[in-house]
Design an enzyme around this catalytic site. Structure first.
Site, short mmCIF file in Angstrom:
data_model
loop_
_atom_site.label_atom_id
_atom_site.label_comp_id
_atom_site.label_asym_id
_atom_site.label_seq_id
_atom_site.Cartn_x
_atom_site.Cartn_y
_atom_site.Cartn_z
CG ASP A 72 45.26 9.84 -7.68
OD1 ASP A 72 46.31 10.27 -8.17
OD2 ASP A 72 44.46 9.10 -8.29
NE ARG A 94 43.38 9.39 -10.99
CZ ARG A 94 43.97 10.28 -11.78
NH1 ARG A 94 43.23 11.15 -12.45
NH2 ARG A 94 45.28 10.31 -11.89
CE1 TYR A 154 46.45 2.10 -5.95
CE2 TYR A 154 46.97 0.35 -7.51
CZ TYR A 154 47.27 1.56 -6.93
OH TYR A 154 48.40 2.25 -7.32
#
Length: 319
Positions: free
Chosen positions: A26, A168, A54
Protein backbone atom coordinates in the site's frame (compact mmCIF):
# COMPACT_ATOMS: atom_id res chain seq x y z
CA UNK A 1 4.76 6.14 -3.31
CA UNK A 2 2.94 3.20 -4.91
CA UNK A 3 4.51 -0.14 -5.81
CA UNK A 4 4.12 0.84 -9.46
CA UNK A 5 6.08 4.05 -8.76
CA UNK A 6 8.93 1.90 -7.41
CA UNK A 7 8.88 -0.26 -10.55
CA UNK A 8 8.96 2.84 -12.76
CA UNK A 9 11.98 4.18 -10.86
CA UNK A 10 13.76 0.82 -11.21
CA UNK A 11 13.06 0.77 -14.96
CA UNK A 12 14.89 4.06 -15.30
CA UNK A 13 17.78 2.84 -13.14
CA UNK A 14 18.32 -0.37 -15.10
CA UNK A 15 17.16 0.81 -18.53
CA UNK A 16 14.97 -2.30 -18.57
CA UNK A 17 11.22 -2.46 -19.23
CA UNK A 18 10.83 -6.00 -17.93
CA UNK A 19 10.56 -5.27 -14.20
CA UNK A 20 7.83 -6.37 -11.83
CA UNK A 21 7.23 -6.67 -8.09
CA UNK A 22 6.10 -9.79 -6.26
CA UNK A 23 3.44 -8.33 -4.00
CA UNK A 24 1.85 -4.88 -3.79
CA UNK A 25 2.63 -2.60 -0.87
CA UNK A 26 0.00 0.00 0.00
CA UNK A 27 1.20 3.59 -0.58
CA UNK A 28 0.98 4.01 3.20
CA UNK A 29 3.37 1.11 3.82
CA UNK A 30 7.15 0.81 3.79
CA UNK A 31 9.52 -2.14 3.89
CA UNK A 32 10.28 -5.17 1.75
CA UNK A 33 9.26 -5.00 -1.91
CA UNK A 34 11.05 -7.64 -4.05
CA UNK A 35 11.65 -6.65 -7.68
CA UNK A 36 12.28 -9.07 -10.54
CA UNK A 37 14.43 -7.59 -13.31
CA UNK A 38 14.81 -8.76 -16.91
CA UNK A 39 14.83 -12.57 -17.23
CA UNK A 40 14.02 -12.85 -13.52
CA UNK A 41 10.47 -11.61 -14.18
CA UNK A 42 9.65 -15.18 -15.20
CA UNK A 43 10.32 -16.22 -11.59
CA UNK A 44 7.38 -14.12 -10.44
CA UNK A 45 4.95 -17.05 -10.35
CA UNK A 46 7.26 -18.86 -7.91
CA UNK A 47 7.66 -15.87 -5.57
CA UNK A 48 4.15 -14.51 -5.01
CA UNK A 49 2.79 -17.17 -2.65
CA UNK A 50 5.20 -16.69 0.24
CA UNK A 51 4.34 -15.86 3.85
CA UNK A 52 4.95 -12.28 4.98
CA UNK A 53 5.78 -10.44 8.19
CA UNK A 54 4.68 -6.96 9.22
CA UNK A 55 4.84 -4.43 12.02
CA UNK A 56 1.60 -2.45 12.22
CA UNK A 57 0.13 0.31 14.35
CA UNK A 58 -3.57 -0.35 14.95
CA UNK A 59 -5.24 2.97 15.84
CA UNK A 60 -8.49 2.86 17.84
CA UNK A 61 -11.42 5.26 17.87
CA UNK A 62 -12.07 5.72 14.14
CA UNK A 63 -12.85 3.58 11.10
CA UNK A 64 -12.03 4.72 7.57
CA UNK A 65 -13.31 3.69 4.15
CA UNK A 66 -9.90 2.22 3.24
CA UNK A 67 -9.22 0.71 6.71
CA UNK A 68 -6.06 2.83 6.99
CA UNK A 69 -5.16 6.44 7.74
CA UNK A 70 -5.13 7.38 4.05
CA UNK A 71 -8.92 6.99 3.90
CA UNK A 72 -11.82 9.15 5.05
CA UNK A 73 -13.25 8.63 8.52
CA UNK A 74 -16.65 6.95 8.25
CA UNK A 75 -17.26 6.11 11.91
CA UNK A 76 -15.95 7.02 15.35
CA UNK A 77 -16.39 5.44 18.75
CA UNK A 78 -15.29 5.44 22.37
CA UNK A 79 -12.13 3.47 23.10
CA UNK A 80 -12.73 0.90 25.89
CA UNK A 81 -10.45 1.08 28.93
CA UNK A 82 -9.14 -2.47 28.45
CA UNK A 83 -7.30 -1.36 25.30
CA UNK A 84 -4.74 0.26 27.63
CA UNK A 85 -4.40 -2.83 29.85
CA UNK A 86 -1.10 -4.56 28.85
CA UNK A 87 -2.23 -7.98 30.06
CA UNK A 88 -5.57 -7.81 28.22
CA UNK A 89 -3.95 -6.46 25.06
CA UNK A 90 -1.23 -9.11 25.05
CA UNK A 91 -3.69 -11.98 25.54
CA UNK A 92 -6.07 -10.58 22.90
CA UNK A 93 -3.30 -10.22 20.31
CA UNK A 94 -2.00 -13.71 21.06
CA UNK A 95 -5.51 -15.02 20.45
CA UNK A 96 -5.35 -13.84 16.83
CA UNK A 97 -3.02 -16.72 15.95
CA UNK A 98 -4.61 -19.46 13.87
CA UNK A 99 -6.69 -20.07 10.78
CA UNK A 100 -9.78 -18.02 9.98
CA UNK A 101 -11.93 -16.50 7.25
CA UNK A 102 -11.18 -12.90 6.37
CA UNK A 103 -13.30 -10.48 4.38
CA UNK A 104 -10.88 -8.40 2.25
CA UNK A 105 -11.08 -4.59 2.39
CA UNK A 106 -13.35 -2.88 -0.12
CA UNK A 107 -10.28 -0.98 -1.34
CA UNK A 108 -8.18 -3.95 -2.47
CA UNK A 109 -6.62 -5.21 -5.69
CA UNK A 110 -8.82 -8.32 -5.77
CA UNK A 111 -10.58 -8.70 -9.11
CA UNK A 112 -14.20 -9.77 -9.47
CA UNK A 113 -15.43 -10.18 -13.04
CA UNK A 114 -12.26 -8.53 -14.32
CA UNK A 115 -12.70 -5.37 -12.21
CA UNK A 116 -10.48 -4.47 -9.25
CA UNK A 117 -12.46 -3.89 -6.08
CA UNK A 118 -10.54 -0.66 -5.39
CA UNK A 119 -11.34 0.74 -8.86
CA UNK A 120 -15.03 0.00 -8.36
CA UNK A 121 -14.97 1.57 -4.88
CA UNK A 122 -13.46 4.78 -6.24
CA UNK A 123 -16.38 4.99 -8.67
CA UNK A 124 -18.87 4.56 -5.87
CA UNK A 125 -19.64 0.91 -6.59
CA UNK A 126 -19.12 -1.83 -4.03
CA UNK A 127 -18.12 -5.29 -5.27
CA UNK A 128 -19.30 -8.24 -3.24
CA UNK A 129 -16.10 -9.87 -2.00
CA UNK A 130 -16.08 -13.40 -0.60
CA UNK A 131 -14.27 -14.25 2.67
CA UNK A 132 -10.87 -15.88 2.17
CA UNK A 133 -8.97 -18.51 4.12
CA UNK A 134 -6.01 -16.96 5.95
CA UNK A 135 -3.69 -17.92 8.77
CA UNK A 136 -1.91 -15.82 11.36
CA UNK A 137 1.26 -17.73 12.28
CA UNK A 138 2.36 -15.37 15.03
CA UNK A 139 1.14 -12.16 16.63
CA UNK A 140 3.08 -10.23 19.26
CA UNK A 141 2.10 -7.04 21.04
CA UNK A 142 5.08 -4.65 20.85
CA UNK A 143 3.60 -1.70 22.68
CA UNK A 144 0.57 0.40 23.62
CA UNK A 145 0.25 4.10 22.83
CA UNK A 146 -2.13 6.91 23.69
CA UNK A 147 -2.77 6.08 27.33
CA UNK A 148 -1.83 9.64 28.36
CA UNK A 149 -4.31 11.15 25.90
CA UNK A 150 -1.69 13.02 23.89
CA UNK A 151 -2.24 10.78 20.85
CA UNK A 152 -4.88 8.31 19.66
CA UNK A 153 -5.01 4.91 21.33
CA UNK A 154 -2.72 2.48 19.52
CA UNK A 155 -1.44 -1.10 19.57
CA UNK A 156 1.85 -1.83 17.85
CA UNK A 157 1.82 -5.46 16.71
CA UNK A 158 4.25 -7.76 14.87
CA UNK A 159 2.48 -10.27 12.60
CA UNK A 160 3.61 -13.22 10.49
CA UNK A 161 0.80 -14.22 8.14
CA UNK A 162 -0.07 -16.42 5.18
CA UNK A 163 -0.32 -15.16 1.62
CA UNK A 164 -3.46 -13.19 0.86
CA UNK A 165 -3.82 -11.82 4.40
CA UNK A 166 -4.76 -8.14 4.57
CA UNK A 167 -3.32 -6.38 7.63
CA UNK A 168 -5.85 -3.59 7.13
CA UNK A 169 -8.62 -6.15 7.51
CA UNK A 170 -6.98 -7.53 10.67
CA UNK A 171 -6.97 -4.01 12.15
CA UNK A 172 -10.61 -3.50 11.17
CA UNK A 173 -11.62 -6.82 12.72
CA UNK A 174 -9.67 -6.17 15.92
CA UNK A 175 -11.70 -3.02 16.38
CA UNK A 176 -14.97 -4.79 15.62
CA UNK A 177 -14.18 -7.48 18.18
CA UNK A 178 -13.61 -4.82 20.83
CA UNK A 179 -16.71 -2.84 19.87
CA UNK A 180 -14.53 0.07 18.83
CA UNK A 181 -13.71 1.20 15.26
CA UNK A 182 -10.05 0.86 14.29
CA UNK A 183 -7.72 1.31 11.32
CA UNK A 184 -4.06 0.99 10.31
CA UNK A 185 -2.03 4.03 11.28
CA UNK A 186 1.36 2.81 10.04
CA UNK A 187 2.54 -0.37 8.32
CA UNK A 188 5.96 -1.84 7.55
CA UNK A 189 6.58 -5.16 5.78
CA UNK A 190 9.57 -6.72 7.50
CA UNK A 191 9.83 -9.92 5.44
CA UNK A 192 8.47 -11.49 2.26
CA UNK A 193 9.34 -15.16 2.15
CA UNK A 194 13.09 -15.48 2.63
CA UNK A 195 13.73 -11.76 2.05
CA UNK A 196 14.05 -9.59 5.14
CA UNK A 197 14.70 -5.90 5.72
CA UNK A 198 18.44 -6.61 6.09
CA UNK A 199 18.50 -7.93 2.50
CA UNK A 200 16.99 -4.78 1.04
CA UNK A 201 18.33 -1.47 -0.22
CA UNK A 202 16.76 1.94 -0.65
CA UNK A 203 16.06 3.31 -4.11
CA UNK A 204 18.93 5.74 -3.62
CA UNK A 205 21.36 2.86 -2.95
CA UNK A 206 19.88 0.94 -5.89
CA UNK A 207 20.67 3.94 -8.08
CA UNK A 208 24.33 3.72 -7.03
CA UNK A 209 24.80 -0.06 -6.98
CA UNK A 210 22.57 -1.30 -9.80
CA UNK A 211 22.96 -5.05 -10.33
CA UNK A 212 25.51 -5.29 -7.50
CA UNK A 213 22.54 -5.06 -5.10
CA UNK A 214 20.88 -8.17 -6.59
CA UNK A 215 19.90 -11.02 -4.29
CA UNK A 216 20.71 -14.64 -5.01
CA UNK A 217 17.47 -16.09 -6.45
CA UNK A 218 18.35 -19.50 -4.98
CA UNK A 219 17.96 -18.02 -1.51
CA UNK A 220 14.79 -16.17 -2.46
CA UNK A 221 13.15 -19.18 -4.12
CA UNK A 222 14.01 -21.54 -1.29
CA UNK A 223 14.35 -24.44 -3.76
CA UNK A 224 16.88 -27.21 -3.90
CA UNK A 225 19.18 -27.04 -6.91
CA UNK A 226 21.43 -28.95 -9.30
CA UNK A 227 24.81 -27.82 -10.64
CA UNK A 228 25.28 -28.48 -14.39
CA UNK A 229 28.44 -28.91 -16.43
CA UNK A 230 28.64 -27.31 -19.88
CA UNK A 231 27.28 -30.36 -21.72
CA UNK A 232 24.29 -30.75 -19.38
CA UNK A 233 23.60 -27.01 -19.49
CA UNK A 234 23.44 -27.14 -23.31
CA UNK A 235 20.90 -29.97 -23.16
CA UNK A 236 18.82 -28.11 -20.56
CA UNK A 237 18.74 -24.93 -22.65
CA UNK A 238 17.11 -27.05 -25.37
CA UNK A 239 14.50 -28.28 -22.88
CA UNK A 240 15.74 -31.88 -22.64
CA UNK A 241 14.74 -33.87 -19.53
CA UNK A 242 17.23 -34.89 -16.83
CA UNK A 243 17.57 -38.41 -15.45
CA UNK A 244 16.92 -38.17 -11.70
CA UNK A 245 19.52 -40.88 -10.99
CA UNK A 246 22.27 -39.01 -12.83
CA UNK A 247 22.16 -35.74 -10.88
CA UNK A 248 22.84 -34.65 -7.29
CA UNK A 249 20.59 -32.28 -5.38
CA UNK A 250 22.01 -29.51 -3.21
CA UNK A 251 20.46 -27.15 -0.67
CA UNK A 252 21.46 -23.98 1.13
CA UNK A 253 22.43 -24.23 4.77
CA UNK A 254 20.14 -22.36 7.14
CA UNK A 255 22.41 -19.75 8.68
CA UNK A 256 22.02 -16.14 9.75
CA UNK A 257 23.19 -13.34 7.40
CA UNK A 258 26.38 -12.73 9.42
CA UNK A 259 27.38 -16.39 9.18
CA UNK A 260 26.78 -16.40 5.43
CA UNK A 261 29.42 -13.70 5.07
CA UNK A 262 31.99 -15.77 6.96
CA UNK A 263 34.42 -17.48 4.58
CA UNK A 264 34.73 -20.44 6.95
CA UNK A 265 31.02 -21.27 6.66
CA UNK A 266 29.98 -23.56 3.85
CA UNK A 267 26.77 -22.13 2.43
CA UNK A 268 25.77 -25.22 0.44
CA UNK A 269 25.51 -28.91 1.25
CA UNK A 270 24.38 -32.04 -0.61
CA UNK A 271 20.74 -32.85 0.09
CA UNK A 272 20.03 -36.20 1.77
CA UNK A 273 16.39 -36.37 0.74
CA UNK A 274 15.42 -37.80 -2.69
CA UNK A 275 13.38 -35.59 -5.04
CA UNK A 276 9.65 -35.52 -4.36
CA UNK A 277 6.99 -35.92 -7.03
CA UNK A 278 6.10 -32.48 -8.38
CA UNK A 279 9.06 -30.79 -6.67
CA UNK A 280 10.50 -27.87 -8.63
CA UNK A 281 14.29 -27.42 -8.50
CA UNK A 282 16.66 -24.81 -9.93
CA UNK A 283 19.39 -25.72 -12.40
CA UNK A 284 22.61 -23.72 -12.11
CA UNK A 285 25.39 -23.21 -14.67
CA UNK A 286 28.10 -20.52 -14.74
CA UNK A 287 26.61 -18.95 -11.59
CA UNK A 288 23.25 -18.39 -13.28
CA UNK A 289 19.91 -20.13 -12.96
CA UNK A 290 19.34 -21.54 -16.44
CA UNK A 291 16.07 -23.38 -15.79
CA UNK A 292 13.52 -24.60 -13.28
CA UNK A 293 12.67 -28.29 -13.63
CA UNK A 294 9.91 -30.40 -12.06
CA UNK A 295 10.42 -33.98 -10.90
CA UNK A 296 8.12 -36.74 -12.14
CA UNK A 297 8.48 -39.80 -9.93
CA UNK A 298 6.72 -42.15 -12.36
CA UNK A 299 9.34 -41.42 -15.02
CA UNK A 300 12.24 -40.92 -12.64
CA UNK A 301 13.28 -37.70 -14.32
CA UNK A 302 13.12 -33.93 -14.21
CA UNK A 303 11.20 -32.09 -16.96
CA UNK A 304 11.32 -28.34 -17.77
CA UNK A 305 8.93 -25.89 -16.15
CA UNK A 306 10.77 -22.71 -17.15
CA UNK A 307 13.95 -22.34 -19.24
CA UNK A 308 15.98 -19.11 -19.35
CA UNK A 309 17.94 -18.70 -22.62
CA UNK A 310 20.40 -16.22 -21.07
CA UNK A 311 20.02 -17.30 -17.46
CA UNK A 312 19.07 -15.39 -14.31
CA UNK A 313 22.00 -13.74 -12.53
CA UNK A 314 22.83 -14.90 -9.01
CA UNK A 315 24.28 -11.50 -8.22
CA UNK A 316 27.51 -11.63 -6.24
CA UNK A 317 26.88 -15.16 -4.92
CA UNK A 318 29.62 -17.73 -5.46
CA UNK A 319 27.89 -20.66 -3.75
Amino acid sequence: MTSHDVVSRARRIFGEKRIGHTGTLDPLASGVLPLCVGPATRLDQFLTGHDKSYVVSVVFGAATDTDDCDGEVIRTGVVPDEVFDPFFASVFVGGLVGKSKQLPPVYSAIKVGGTKACDAARKGRVIDLAPRDIEVYSAELLGIGGADGTEPARWDIAFKVSKGTYIRALARDIGNSLGCPAHVGALRRTAAGAIGIADCVTLEVLEEMGERSALDPLKVLGMRFIYLDDAAAARVRNGNPLDGRAVELFERRSVDPAAELCACTAGVRPSCEPPQNGEVVALVADNRIVALYEYHVDKGRFAPRCVFPIGVSRGCSDL
